[in-house]
Design an enzyme around this catalytic site. Sequence first.
Site, PDB file in Angstrom:
ATOM      1  N   GLU B  60       0.830  -1.211   0.000  1.00  0.00           N
ATOM      2  CA  GLU B  60       0.000   0.000   0.000  1.00  0.00           C
ATOM      3  C   GLU B  60       0.868   1.268   0.000  1.00  0.00           C
ATOM      4  O   GLU B  60       0.574   2.246  -0.698  1.00  0.00           O
ATOM      5  CB  GLU B  60      -0.928   0.028   1.225  1.00  0.00           C
ATOM      6  CG  GLU B  60      -1.912  -1.135   1.293  1.00  0.00           C
ATOM      7  CD  GLU B  60      -1.370  -2.313   2.110  1.00  0.00           C
ATOM      8  OE1 GLU B  60      -0.154  -2.596   2.050  1.00  0.00           O
ATOM      9  OE2 GLU B  60      -2.181  -2.943   2.805  1.00  0.00           O
ATOM     10  N   CYS B  91       0.014   1.483   7.094  1.00  0.00           N
ATOM     11  CA  CYS B  91      -0.596   1.780   5.794  1.00  0.00           C
ATOM     12  C   CYS B  91      -1.895   2.553   5.978  1.00  0.00           C
ATOM     13  O   CYS B  91      -2.221   3.439   5.182  1.00  0.00           O
ATOM     14  CB  CYS B  91      -0.823   0.484   5.025  1.00  0.00           C
ATOM     15  SG  CYS B  91       0.734  -0.330   4.609  1.00  0.00           S
TER      16      CYS B  91
END
Lengths: 161, 161
Positions: B60, B91
Amino acid sequence: MKVRIKKIDRELLKRAVDIAEQGIQKGGGPFGALITLNGKIISEAHNEVVYSSDPTAHAEILAIRKACDSLRSHDLSGCDLYASCEPCPMCLGAIYWSGISRVFYASEREDAANAGFGDKLFYDELSKSPEERNILFCRIGDIDGSRVFKLWERYEKKIRY
Amino acid sequence: MKVRIKKIDRELLKRAVDIAEQGIQKGGGPFGALITLNGKIISEAHNEVVYSSDPTAHAEILAIRKACDSLRSHDLSGCDLYASCEPCPMCLGAIYWSGISRVFYASEREDAANAGFGDKLFYDELSKSPEERNILFCRIGDIDGSRVFKLWERYEKKIRY
């Protein structure tokens, strides 16, 4: 966890605050950080979000990436981090993944919030379940994501971390 | 927040899982992600933690950094993220900072925990106050960190984010 704060800890933290101050003049956000191993500084960084066009370019993240690069390892066990302000949830996550042992900081999330940064808000959001958050988090349960973990388990060359 | 899941959302999420699977063969961890803007893929990435020696190199984070690079902006408002597994706290923090609008995912933090990853543990740690955590978090309150925020307030060229 109790700790005796040493003179060197104060000096290193003051340096992290100085780095934050210098960063502003360079176009960075008002945050600085450094990482030590056995009392020696191995990386320093200030916030570069705007001029790097990178929302992940927080002082702590950059200091972690630089330290890992210099040690050629994703593992910073035994290292200490000194940050001008309490790390945000993203940086806190990175601290856990890196294995950093101790974190010293000066300002708190409320100080960052007062200066217009979202740290406190994001801490509050993270504690919520995905469906209660401000951003839409949607699990599509019938897409099989677990097959990747099964493949990972069977993969003989994997390096666990 | 309720959402009607479209066919394209399923297809994109399935692709994120495929990216995770391909990443394993390349030496990455079992995670994949992609970002779209107006239905068009603008970045894709898989976990590169071990072979990049970078604990922040989650799928991510890398997808966010690539998307920002391609848009030359730290702001991903209006973008959607598709991740093979529920994003970890690091993330998730990056998602908030980037302004991403919607997140779709397949596996959950418990699946990652069962595969040996710390996601769930770190979520639990983040909800604790700094002094209750496994890693030592120590505020040194008499080091003045707030002077940096005062300087930031006065700094005329600052770009808020």
